[in-house]
Design a protein around this motif. Structure first.
Motif, PDB file in Angstrom:
ATOM      1  N   LYS A 185     -67.280 -10.761 -52.399  1.00  0.00           N
ATOM      2  CA  LYS A 185     -68.455 -11.381 -51.787  1.00  0.00           C
ATOM      3  C   LYS A 185     -68.213 -11.650 -50.292  1.00  0.00           C
ATOM      4  O   LYS A 185     -69.069 -11.365 -49.452  1.00  0.00           O
ATOM      5  N   ASP A 186     -67.043 -12.170 -49.963  1.00  0.00           N
ATOM      6  CA  ASP A 186     -66.738 -12.445 -48.553  1.00  0.00           C
ATOM      7  C   ASP A 186     -66.639 -11.152 -47.741  1.00  0.00           C
ATOM      8  O   ASP A 186     -67.009 -11.126 -46.564  1.00  0.00           O
ATOM      9  N   ALA A 187     -66.145 -10.100 -48.390  1.00  0.00           N
ATOM     10  CA  ALA A 187     -66.087  -8.801 -47.700  1.00  0.00           C
ATOM     11  C   ALA A 187     -67.503  -8.302 -47.423  1.00  0.00           C
ATOM     12  O   ALA A 187     -67.793  -7.757 -46.348  1.00  0.00           O
ATOM     13  N   ALA A 188     -68.408  -8.517 -48.379  1.00  0.00           N
ATOM     14  CA  ALA A 188     -69.812  -8.115 -48.198  1.00  0.00           C
ATOM     15  C   ALA A 188     -70.445  -8.902 -47.054  1.00  0.00           C
ATOM     16  O   ALA A 188     -71.105  -8.331 -46.172  1.00  0.00           O
ATOM     17  N   LEU A 189     -70.206 -10.209 -47.041  1.00  0.00           N
ATOM     18  CA  LEU A 189     -70.814 -11.047 -46.000  1.00  0.00           C
ATOM     19  C   LEU A 189     -70.225 -10.731 -44.628  1.00  0.00           C
ATOM     20  O   LEU A 189     -70.932 -10.770 -43.617  1.00  0.00           O
ATOM     21  N   ALA A 190     -68.940 -10.392 -44.609  1.00  0.00           N
ATOM     22  CA  ALA A 190     -68.319 -10.006 -43.326  1.00  0.00           C
ATOM     23  C   ALA A 190     -68.979  -8.733 -42.801  1.00  0.00           C
ATOM     24  O   ALA A 190     -69.292  -8.626 -41.611  1.00  0.00           O
ATOM     25  N   THR A 191     -69.222  -7.781 -43.702  1.00  0.00           N
ATOM     26  CA  THR A 191     -69.858  -6.519 -43.297  1.00  0.00           C
ATOM     27  C   THR A 191     -71.246  -6.794 -42.692  1.00  0.00           C
ATOM     28  O   THR A 191     -71.599  -6.245 -41.648  1.00  0.00           O
ATOM     29  N   LEU A 192     -72.006  -7.671 -43.337  1.00  0.00           N
ATOM     30  CA  LEU A 192     -73.350  -7.986 -42.824  1.00  0.00           C
ATOM     31  C   LEU A 192     -73.276  -8.742 -41.500  1.00  0.00           C
ATOM     32  O   LEU A 192     -74.082  -8.519 -40.595  1.00  0.00           O
ATOM     33  N   SER A 193     -72.289  -9.631 -41.413  1.00  0.00           N
ATOM     34  CA  SER A 193     -72.128 -10.389 -40.179  1.00  0.00           C
ATOM     35  C   SER A 193     -71.774  -9.453 -39.009  1.00  0.00           C
ATOM     36  O   SER A 193     -72.272  -9.607 -37.888  1.00  0.00           O
ATOM     37  N   ILE A 194     -70.933  -8.451 -39.301  1.00  0.00           N
ATOM     38  CA  ILE A 194     -70.577  -7.465 -38.279  1.00  0.00           C
ATOM     39  C   ILE A 194     -71.813  -6.670 -37.870  1.00  0.00           C
ATOM     40  O   ILE A 194     -72.068  -6.456 -36.678  1.00  0.00           O
ATOM     41  N   GLN A 195     -72.609  -6.279 -38.857  1.00  0.00           N
ATOM     42  CA  GLN A 195     -73.809  -5.488 -38.554  1.00  0.00           C
ATOM     43  C   GLN A 195     -74.801  -6.295 -37.709  1.00  0.00           C
ATOM     44  O   GLN A 195     -75.425  -5.791 -36.788  1.00  0.00           O
ATOM     45  N   ARG A 196     -74.911  -7.571 -38.006  1.00  0.00           N
ATOM     46  CA  ARG A 196     -75.812  -8.437 -37.241  1.00  0.00           C
ATOM     47  C   ARG A 196     -75.373  -8.524 -35.776  1.00  0.00           C
ATOM     48  O   ARG A 196     -76.175  -8.407 -34.852  1.00  0.00           O
ATOM     49  N   ARG A 197     -74.085  -8.711 -35.570  1.00  0.00           N
ATOM     50  CA  ARG A 197     -73.557  -8.773 -34.202  1.00  0.00           C
ATOM     51  C   ARG A 197     -73.693  -7.426 -33.507  1.00  0.00           C
ATOM     52  O   ARG A 197     -73.955  -7.364 -32.312  1.00  0.00           O
ATOM     53  N   LEU A 234     -73.649  -0.259 -37.636  1.00  0.00           N
ATOM     54  CA  LEU A 234     -72.615   0.301 -38.525  1.00  0.00           C
ATOM     55  C   LEU A 234     -73.164   1.559 -39.172  1.00  0.00           C
ATOM     56  O   LEU A 234     -74.232   1.522 -39.760  1.00  0.00           O
ATOM     57  N   LYS A 235     -72.422   2.645 -39.073  1.00  0.00           N
ATOM     58  CA  LYS A 235     -72.920   3.869 -39.702  1.00  0.00           C
ATOM     59  C   LYS A 235     -72.384   4.022 -41.112  1.00  0.00           C
ATOM     60  O   LYS A 235     -72.784   4.928 -41.837  1.00  0.00           O
ATOM     61  N   ASP A 236     -71.445   3.171 -41.505  1.00  0.00           N
ATOM     62  CA  ASP A 236     -71.040   3.135 -42.898  1.00  0.00           C
ATOM     63  C   ASP A 236     -70.794   1.686 -43.303  1.00  0.00           C
ATOM     64  O   ASP A 236     -70.643   0.810 -42.452  1.00  0.00           O
ATOM     65  N   ALA A 237     -70.784   1.434 -44.586  1.00  0.00           N
ATOM     66  CA  ALA A 237     -70.573   0.074 -45.090  1.00  0.00           C
ATOM     67  C   ALA A 237     -69.691   0.169 -46.324  1.00  0.00           C
ATOM     68  O   ALA A 237     -70.016  -0.310 -47.387  1.00  0.00           O
ATOM     69  N   LEU A 268     -84.016  -6.814 -43.078  1.00  0.00           N
ATOM     70  CA  LEU A 268     -83.280  -6.162 -44.171  1.00  0.00           C
ATOM     71  C   LEU A 268     -81.880  -6.785 -44.315  1.00  0.00           C
ATOM     72  O   LEU A 268     -81.434  -7.091 -45.418  1.00  0.00           O
ATOM     73  N   ILE A 269     -81.209  -6.978 -43.185  1.00  0.00           N
ATOM     74  CA  ILE A 269     -79.861  -7.583 -43.214  1.00  0.00           C
ATOM     75  C   ILE A 269     -79.957  -9.018 -43.746  1.00  0.00           C
ATOM     76  O   ILE A 269     -79.148  -9.437 -44.581  1.00  0.00           O
ATOM     77  N   ASP A 270     -80.956  -9.761 -43.262  1.00  0.00           N
ATOM     78  CA  ASP A 270     -81.176 -11.136 -43.765  1.00  0.00           C
ATOM     79  C   ASP A 270     -81.338 -11.145 -45.279  1.00  0.00           C
ATOM     80  O   ASP A 270     -80.753 -11.965 -45.980  1.00  0.00           O
ATOM     81  N   ASP A 276     -73.315 -18.958 -36.822  1.00  0.00           N
ATOM     82  CA  ASP A 276     -73.934 -19.026 -38.138  1.00  0.00           C
ATOM     83  C   ASP A 276     -73.631 -17.789 -38.959  1.00  0.00           C
ATOM     84  O   ASP A 276     -73.557 -17.835 -40.168  1.00  0.00           O
ATOM     85  N   ALA A 277     -73.518 -16.698 -38.212  1.00  0.00           N
ATOM     86  CA  ALA A 277     -73.359 -15.422 -38.914  1.00  0.00           C
ATOM     87  C   ALA A 277     -71.998 -15.305 -39.586  1.00  0.00           C
ATOM     88  O   ALA A 277     -71.769 -14.424 -40.364  1.00  0.00           O
TER      89      ALA A 277
END
Lengths: 464, 57
Positions: free
Chosen positions: A95-107, A115-118, A240-242, B55-56
């Motif tokens: 779960k934390d790996a998933a959230l890190a991936t989304l957080s990276i994509q947001r930034r 990100l071209k891959d996840a 979508l990321i949200d 937050d992110a």
């Protein structure tokens, strides 16, 4: 890319690949990935991500490329202590790996990149934190372009998390079968009907799965053109990321009904015996000064922490998802370093997987560790799984030079419990039998009886 | 619309379609949130971008 020491798992992305030279890991950036890489570095995104411990730092080096015909640059990423795989992670680790991936994509989106891959395999735990290890995962964001990695994110993260949370924790092991993540039609079939009333799971898994089947034969270009013509707005992308983030965050799992949950309360150790066992292990650790240890059958990491607390990089392996989960939650809340709890069935350890059986390494291929702990473990392997003692000795000799192992005699109540419902076919399961079986592969350097207990601790060194 | 260059992973036609639809719906919420944020900022109550970054995490 043969013959240039390219890493066996690094062949999909034309923008570059990993190779090793002189035991040092490098990443070649190809000209095909030059623009994306340059923008990534100039945009400040690299610095931001490294500062937030979300990306592995690297240095640009003056090293000969592995394939000069393609090369733009060579970079040297900081080495990750141990490469673990998603099927070895507990629920919260995934779960934390998933959230890190989304957080990276947001930034990334904020910096005009995407990100071209996840892939879950692009995330590794560094000092207890999920960290992206693929520097070349970023591309310049073009307004209107949908997220190419959306499907991969759903397969690698969302589907297994939903199955683990809402069906059964053991379904995380599907990741071991499906190297590119859990097929969404399978996840959709396995999830309870009620998940159709959850907006995130309804759209990202159920409808997503049906759309994949329905449009399997249409070219993606045509599909996107026929929808709105303008593609996906940036606000839509953020939405979508949200939505993925909210959906992931809502998935939870409480380690209950655990095999070992209250293990330390049911052992037959007295307080003095428990303290003595710790003292023996700590003494040997000081003597050996290992850089890395693997604690096999670590439960919630009580003894692994003797090593990690002393600055030794420790992997705490256990078969019980609850124990691994509790261990991870504890290290997270106490911000511990040098420790990584991982899931492993020792009777069927992680194999080599993927293309040519070479993309993901087996357990043994990722060794050796400087020292291995096998504490209160031997009876589970020798009696529950019928492994003869000489074979156990062979197995441990393949993992490490030093072995700290606890002998648990037949008279021990834990062993008696295992024998209660079956025939005792273990005539050689005696202290003499143990010493002679392990003596062929190891030197017995030290051995000590644990105070107020029938158990005995051994420090063994592998024979050359 | 031109999505060039094509991705090195096949994004999947169904996967593109469904995210375009979901994104179209969700974009409205994001736009509303953004304008609400700027209104609040006028009154000095909004979050800064830096805070949003935190937050992110």
């Amino acid at each position: 890319m043969p013959n240039n020491n390219a890493h066996a798992a690094s062949f999909r992305d034309p923008s570059g690949f990993l190779f090793s030279r002189g035991g040092i890991l490098h990443r070649q950036v190809n000209r095909a990935g030059a623009d994306d890489y340059a923008r990534f570095m100039e945009s400040g995104l690299y610095e931001k991500l490294v500062k937030a411990n979300l990306l592995i730092p690297h240095a640009e080096v003056d090293e000969k490329p592995a394939d000069e015909s393609l090369a733009f640059k060579v970079i040297r990423p900081e080495r990750v202590a141990f490469i673990s795989y998603p099927y070895e992670w507990s629920f919260s680790e995934l779960k934390d790996a998933a959230l890190a991936t989304l957080s990276i994509q947001r930034r990334a989106l904020k910096a005009g990149m995407s990100l071209k891959d996840a892939s879950a395999y692009n995330i590794q735990f560094v000092n207890g934190k999920p960290t992206l290890i693929d520097t070349l995962s970023f591309e310049i964001y073009k307004e209107g372009k949908p997220w190419d990695a959306y499907r991969q994110f759903c397969q690698h993260f969302l589907a297994p998390l939903a199955l683990m949370s809402l069906v059964d924790i053991r379904l995380g092991q599907l990741l071991r079968v499906y190297i590119d993540g859990v097929p969404l039609d399978l996840a959709s079939k396995l999830l309870p009907f009620s998940t159709r009333f959850n907006f995130g799971l309804l759209t990202h898994i159920h409808i997503h799965a049906s759309a994949q089947v329905r449009y399997a034969d249409s070219a993606s270009q045509r599909v996107s053109e026929s929808t709105s013509g303008r593609g996906m707005s940036k606000n839509g992308f953020i939405g979508l990321i949200d939505s993925l983030e909210t959906t992931v965050k809502k998935l939870t799992w409480k380690p209950a009904g655990t095999e070992w949950g209250n293990y330390y309360e049911i052992t037959n150790y007295s307080d003095a015996g428990f303290a003595h066992k710790k003292e023996i292990i700590s003494g040997w650790l000081t003597k050996l000064a290992p850089k890395s240890i693997w604690d096999l059958g670590a439960n919630n990491g009580e003894f692994s922490r003797l090593a990690s607390g002393a600055g030794v990089s420790a992997l705490a392996w256990d078969i019980d998802p609850s124990a691994v989960e509790q261990n991870y939650l504890r290290l997270k809340s106490e911000k511990e370093q040098n420790l990584l709890p991982l899931l492993l069935d020792l009777t069927n350890p992680s194999p080599a997987l993927g293309w040519d059986n070479a993309e993901r390494d087996s357990l043994a291929q990722r060794g050796p560790a400087d020292a291995v702990f096998a504490l209160a473990l031997i009876h589970h392997l020798a009696i529950s799984n019928n492994v003869p003692l000489p074979r156990l000795a062979d197995f441990f000799a393949g993992l490490s030079r030093w072995l700290i192992i606890e002998w648990v005699p037949k008279s021990d109540s834990q062993v008696q419990k295992l024998l209660r419902t079956r025939k005792d076919i273990f005539e050689t399961y005696t202290r003499e039998g143990f010493e002679s079986a392990f003596g062929t592969r190891f030197h017995i350097r030290e051995s000590v009886d644990v105070r107020e207990s029938e158990r005995r601790m051994y420090l063994l060194e592998k024979r050359d | 619309m031109h999505f060039t260059p094509l991705a090195y992973l096949d994004p999947g036609s169904g996967s593109i379609l469904i995210q375009l639809i979901v994104a179209a719906v969700l974009a409205i919420g994001v736009a509303l949130r953004a304008s609400w944020g700027s209104i609040m900022k006028l009154f000095g109550k909004g979050k800064t971008d830096e805070q949003n970054d935190d937050d992110a995490e």
